[in-house]
Enzyme design. Structure first.
Site, PDB file in Angstrom:
ATOM      1  N   TRP A 139       0.835  -1.210   0.000  1.00 14.94           N
ATOM      2  CA  TRP A 139       0.000   0.000   0.000  1.00 14.94           C
ATOM      3  C   TRP A 139       0.864   1.251   0.000  1.00 14.94           C
ATOM      4  O   TRP A 139       0.394   2.341  -0.289  1.00 14.94           O
ATOM      5  CB  TRP A 139      -0.953   0.002   1.205  1.00 14.94           C
ATOM      6  CG  TRP A 139      -0.309   0.237   2.560  1.00 14.94           C
ATOM      7  CD1 TRP A 139       0.816  -0.378   3.051  1.00 14.94           C
ATOM      8  CD2 TRP A 139      -0.752   1.145   3.578  1.00 14.94           C
ATOM      9  NE1 TRP A 139       1.085   0.078   4.326  1.00 14.94           N
ATOM     10  CE2 TRP A 139       0.147   1.013   4.677  1.00 14.94           C
ATOM     11  CE3 TRP A 139      -1.803   2.048   3.682  1.00 14.94           C
ATOM     12  CZ2 TRP A 139       0.002   1.754   5.857  1.00 14.94           C
ATOM     13  CZ3 TRP A 139      -1.932   2.775   4.865  1.00 14.94           C
ATOM     14  CH2 TRP A 139      -1.045   2.630   5.930  1.00 14.94           C
ATOM     15  N   ASP A 140       2.147   1.083   0.299  1.00 17.20           N
ATOM     16  CA  ASP A 140       3.100   2.191   0.280  1.00 17.20           C
ATOM     17  C   ASP A 140       2.939   3.011  -1.006  1.00 17.20           C
ATOM     18  O   ASP A 140       3.015   4.236  -0.997  1.00 17.20           O
ATOM     19  CB  ASP A 140       4.546   1.669   0.306  1.00 17.20           C
ATOM     20  CG  ASP A 140       4.843   0.743   1.471  1.00 17.20           C
ATOM     21  OD1 ASP A 140       3.927   0.048   1.898  1.00 17.20           O
ATOM     22  OD2 ASP A 140       5.995   0.712   1.939  1.00 17.20           O
TER      23      ASP A 140
ATOM     24  N   GLU B 145       0.546  -3.091  12.558  1.00 21.78           N
ATOM     25  CA  GLU B 145       0.701  -4.545  12.423  1.00 21.78           C
ATOM     26  C   GLU B 145       1.132  -5.235  13.722  1.00 21.78           C
ATOM     27  O   GLU B 145       1.322  -6.450  13.744  1.00 21.78           O
ATOM     28  CB  GLU B 145       1.706  -4.845  11.299  1.00 21.78           C
ATOM     29  CG  GLU B 145       1.169  -4.422   9.937  1.00 21.78           C
ATOM     30  CD  GLU B 145       2.231  -4.356   8.853  1.00 21.78           C
ATOM     31  OE1 GLU B 145       3.433  -4.307   9.193  1.00 21.78           O
ATOM     32  OE2 GLU B 145       1.855  -4.334   7.665  1.00 21.78           O
TER      33      GLU B 145
ATOM     34  N   LYS C 236       2.397   0.329  16.126  1.00 21.79           N
ATOM     35  CA  LYS C 236       3.560   0.318  15.241  1.00 21.79           C
ATOM     36  C   LYS C 236       3.673   1.616  14.441  1.00 21.79           C
ATOM     37  O   LYS C 236       4.747   2.178  14.281  1.00 21.79           O
ATOM     38  CB  LYS C 236       3.453  -0.860  14.286  1.00 21.79           C
ATOM     39  CG  LYS C 236       4.639  -1.023  13.359  1.00 21.79           C
ATOM     40  CD  LYS C 236       4.482  -2.270  12.509  1.00 21.79           C
ATOM     41  CE  LYS C 236       5.707  -2.514  11.644  1.00 21.79           C
ATOM     42  NZ  LYS C 236       5.540  -3.689  10.784  1.00 21.79           N
ATOM     43  N   GLN C 237       2.554   2.078  13.893  1.00 21.80           N
ATOM     44  CA  GLN C 237       2.616   3.206  12.961  1.00 21.80           C
ATOM     45  C   GLN C 237       1.265   3.899  12.887  1.00 21.80           C
ATOM     46  O   GLN C 237       0.272   3.377  13.402  1.00 21.80           O
ATOM     47  CB  GLN C 237       3.014   2.710  11.580  1.00 21.80           C
ATOM     48  CG  GLN C 237       1.985   1.803  10.925  1.00 21.80           C
ATOM     49  CD  GLN C 237       2.563   1.033   9.758  1.00 21.80           C
ATOM     50  OE1 GLN C 237       3.107  -0.052   9.932  1.00 21.80           O
ATOM     51  NE2 GLN C 237       2.438   1.582   8.566  1.00 21.80           N
TER      52      GLN C 237
HETATM   53  O1  IFM Z   1       3.650  -1.537   3.920  1.00 24.90           O
HETATM   54  C1  IFM Z   1       4.544  -1.491   4.972  1.00 24.90           C
HETATM   55  C2  IFM Z   1       3.785  -1.787   6.234  1.00 24.90           C
HETATM   56  O2  IFM Z   1       2.795  -0.825   6.470  1.00 24.90           O
HETATM   57  C3  IFM Z   1       4.715  -1.817   7.416  1.00 24.90           C
HETATM   58  N1  IFM Z   1       5.784  -2.776   7.190  1.00 24.90           N
HETATM   59  C4  IFM Z   1       6.549  -2.508   5.980  1.00 24.90           C
HETATM   60  C5  IFM Z   1       5.661  -2.469   4.754  1.00 24.90           C
HETATM   61  C6  IFM Z   1       6.505  -2.139   3.515  1.00 24.90           C
HETATM   62  O3  IFM Z   1       7.052  -0.871   3.628  1.00 24.90           O
END
Ligand code: IFM
Length: 822
Positions: free
Chosen positions: A389-390, A528, A638-639
């Protein structure tokens, strides 16, 4: 102060103040009054045209002085030259104990026969390998005396420069100068020029250049009629990937000493490589130069890649190397014209933003609808080149607003992989399209099923089965592209189908339960750290959004393009009742929003998890620190997850909702993903928290520039770089897309006196400047038709081509737009 590894340093001439060791490389000085910065070598043969010099301004250069073995792997990633078709890591040509050279061809993957393994991006034989011998002694950074060594990544011209002075044990001083590029003028071409100059002697210099390994997973063959010994003096080789693709490369070296006849040339076929050797006696004051030029083609573009590679190489040689370089530099100039990034007052931020744009420009190819941008672009093999999704959420907005043709090609990749997305949905029991969490050439799911932790534990990877928000992310990018470009052909022929198929997926994925609400259970959100959760707020809000845009696109097509709609509806077996059902589902999706606290609960049960105070300086690997089990039971994130809702759907919720959620979730976010800091910068800026926005902007910038996550060796973090651009444009300048134009709410950090950028909106080109003291904004519409610009909580105006509009803020109030001289 920035803590980044790259500080402002003018790329000055490499002049050693006497012999110095590698430890005090910083002693180089700027020669007084010298023009043009780095040397404009004239090699006496008219070969080096005057334009060939590194860009002088430090704001356009990344300069790596000296040599530190430990940093080599990350430098190789950062200093990659690429053009969206092909990318070569910035490794030292002569190798070294820590060199990891690689050249990747976008979208070309090889399957791995190991059980549970997934396809990875192909690395073709290394074409950069080159050894220089002076009277049989090999030049090496790790032997002899290093008098000076500097590499410059010239962001402006898309060139990687190198200068190196070396003294051997008997006192011979040799200067080596080199330049490397992946052509933007012709994406099939790579080029490396090396010039060796004996400084204080005349003698025998030999260059050995290898092409290999020839059996790095795949066997490369040299077609018999194109044997190294044939008269064409180029080497052509090819391989077949086992996924139906043939890749061919043709390579030739051209060498000379001033105006003298070429040096002796020999070719040798070794087991693992092809070795070429050029030898000559170099007179005092002369240089030996050698240029390798490579042409790469695949069966994706042509039925006969070997022939195409050989022909293109011959044409390029015919044109001449200076012209190949000039065309490349001109294309870079065009791309910078379209992105035009300038920050006055903060040189480091400016360079970080340009570094980000350099890699974004290098990462994608508007001419190829069958590839997309992997998590590390073409700069390294982490995540095996897989697409996440990046691309749609972090990277694509840069292209949508500066280079729509590239954005279109990337979206067409998702269109072409719709059949795989449909199959994945079907396999899991749903309708519509569920995109692969990790995607390669076919669009099939390629997330590895298991991973081995550093402690040797084998753990299942659930993202491929559970991280479903990807379908809404693709839909979001389609809609954003449509809004920004008004590309009707794309919407009608491809975009609408993606919006409809993703809406259908959510309609089947969300279940109506006894509480009268639709729930989406057993998913992984952007955070995640928490797997198999119910009603992840990001997933559900995006699903809701996707369902509504599905309805919008159906209505749009029905009213504006009835014929095309009739054809599409037939093809998609569309049922008239679907939009109503989508709206009902959207309206009753459980988003976890509490109107009293204004908080979204990140997922069902999140608020009841263990609270863990994260230190202000977040530990880099909190998942290791807490362990997987405890992490699942506690709050650290995580984010950006709920914060990502604010970043993407700002206008859908009142400011207070964004404020409440940001203040709640920001302290609980560990930023264990490189994707996180940039979105935090964007949202903090929109909330008017300029210091925090600036701090997150730096953190995002330093992910690669200072390797602050420790993993830049695997390639640059292209999502973080795309996020950085968004933080600046959507955050600091506060730009938002509107039906009739663009809106702005600038919040510029204290150090940014002025920030300017160029963008395109529905065929119009604009230059926008936001600044401080007094707070102001200028919008210059360069071409095409009038459009509307609006200041949030301020005036609105219709602006006309060729005019510049300016507004200033006075005591928190925006004064009306004023037309100024263009
Ligand atoms: O898409 C990301 C994910 O959101 C977090 N881990 C790494 C992936 C690739 O950059």
């Amino acid at each position: 102060m920035w803590t980044g590894a790259y500080r402002s340093a003018a790329p000055t001439d490499i002049v050693a103040n006497g012999d110095r060791s590698a430890h005090n490389m910083h002693m180089y000085t700027t020669p007084e009054g010298e023009d043009g910065g780095a040397r404009r070598e004239d090699h006496g043969d008219g070969w080096s045209p005057a334009f060939l010099a590194p860009t002088r301004e430090p704001g356009w250069c990344l300069v790596e002085e000296g040599y530190s073995r430990a940093r080599e792997h990350e430098i190789e990633s950062l200093f990659t030259v690429a053009n969206g078709y092909i990318g070569t890591r910035g490794s030292l040509s002569e190798g070294g104990s820590m060199t990891n050279p690689a050249t990747f061809v976008a979208g070309v993957f090889v399957s791995n026969p190991e059980p549970d393994s997934v396809p990875g991006l192909l690395s073709i034989p290394d074409w950069t390998d080159l050894q220089v011998f002076v009277e049989r002694t090999r030049l090496s950074l790790e032997q002899g005396c290093l008098l000076g060594h500097r590499r410059i990544l010239d962001l402006r011209q898309g060139l990687l420069w190198r200068e190196w002075r070396h003294r051997d044990p008997v006192g011979r001083v040799t200067r080596l100068w080199s330049l490397r590029l992946a052509s933007l003028g012709d994406r099939h071409l790579l080029l490396q020029t090396t010039i060796v100059t004996p400084e204080n002697y005349a003698g025998r210099v030999q260059i050995e250049a290898r092409l290999g390994p020839l059996h790095n997973g795949l066997p490369w063959t040299v077609p018999p009629s194109m044997d190294p010994g044939d008269s064409s003096d180029s080497i052509v080789m090819q391989t077949t990937t086992g996924r139906g693709e043939t890749i061919a490369l043709a390579i030739a070296g051209e060498a000379g000493v001033g105006h003298m006849a070429g040096p002796a040339h020999a070719v040798e076929r070794l087991d693992e490589s092809i070795l070429e050797r050029w030898t000559c006696e170099v007179p005092f004051g002369e240089s030996l130069r050698m240029t390798r030029i490579v042409s790469v083609h695949s069966s994706r573009e042509t039925e006969r890649p070997s022939l195409a590679a050989r022909r293109r190489l011959a044409e390029a040689r015919e044109q001449g190397i200076p012209r190949v370089i000039r065309m490349h530099v001109e294309r870079w100039n065009d791309r910078w014209g379209a992105a035009g990034l300038e920050i006055l007052g903060d040189d480091e931020a400016q360079r970080a933003l340009r570094f980000a744009a350099y890699h974004l420009i290098s990462a994608a190819n508007p001419e190829d609808e069958r590839t997309s941008v992997g998590a590390r672009a073409l700069t390294g093999d982490s995540y095996k080149g897989h697409v996440f999704w990046d691309t749609e959420i972090y990277v694509l907005p840069f292209y949508t607003l500066t280079d729509p043709a590239t954005a279109r090609a990337l979206l067409m990749y998702r269109y072409r992989t719709l059949p795989s997305a449909r199959r994945k949905a079907r396999r899991l029991g749903y309708d519509g399209a569920l995109y692969a969490w990790e995607s390669t050439d076919t669009g099939e799911e390629t997330t590895p099923p298991v991973a081995v932790t550093p402690e040797g534990e084998v753990v299942r990877i659930l993202t491929g089965e559970q991280e479903h928000h990807i379908s809404a992310d693709v839909a979001y990018a389609v809609w954003q592209y449509w809004q920004a470009t008004g590309d009707e052909a794309f919407l009608v022929q491809a975009g609408a189908e993606m919006l409809i198929e993703s809406a259908r997926f959510w309609a089947s994925r969300a279940h109506l339960e006894s509480d009268g609400r639709h729930h989406i259970r057993r998913v992984i959100g952007p955070d995640e750290y928490h797997e198999t959760v119910d009603d992840n707020a990001y997933t559900n809000v995006m699903a809701q959004w996707n369902l509504r845009r599905g309805v919008d696109v159906v209505r749009l097509l029905q009213s504006r393009w009835p014929q095309e709609w009739a054809a599409a509806a037939g093809r998609l077996l569309f049922r008239a009742e679907e939009p109503e059902a989508w709206l009902r589902t959207a309206d009753s999706i459980e988003t976890g929003f509490d109107p009293h606290t204004r908080l979204f609960e990140q997922f069902h049960g999140y608020f009841g998890l263990e609270e863990i105070d994260l230190p202000k300086q977040r530990p880099p690997a909190i998942d290791v620190w807490l362990g997987r089990e405890r992490l699942q039971r506690s709050k650290p994130i995580k984010q950006a997850d709920v914060v990502a809702i604010s970043a993407l759907l700002w206008d859908q919720f009142p400011r207070e909702v964004h404020e409440a959620n940001f203040r709640y979730y920001e302290p609980r976010t560990a930023h264990g993903s490189s994707l996180s800091p940039a979105l935090h910068a964007m949202v903090a800026a929109r909330l008017g928290d300029a210091p925090l926005a600036e701090a997150y902007f730096r953190q995002a910038a330093e992910i690669d520039l200072a390797n602050n996550m420790g993993n830049a060796a695997g390639g640059v973090h292209i999502a973080a770089l795309g996020g950085l651009w968004q933080a600046a444009v959507f955050g600091m300048a506060g730009m938002r897309l509107r039906e009739s134009g663009l809106a702005f709410a600038p919040h510029v950090p204290a150090t940014w006196r002025r920030f300017s950028f160029s963008i395109q909106w529905r065929g119009r080109r604009l230059r926008v400047t936001v600044g401080r003291d007094p707070s102001h904004i200028e919008v210059h519409l360069l071409a095409d038709a009038p459009m509307e610009v609006e200041l949030i909580d301020g005036p609105r105006a219709v602006i006309h081509p060729g005019t510049r509009f300016r507004a200033e803020r006075d005591h928190r109030q925006w004064r009306a737009w004023e037309k100024t001289e263009a």
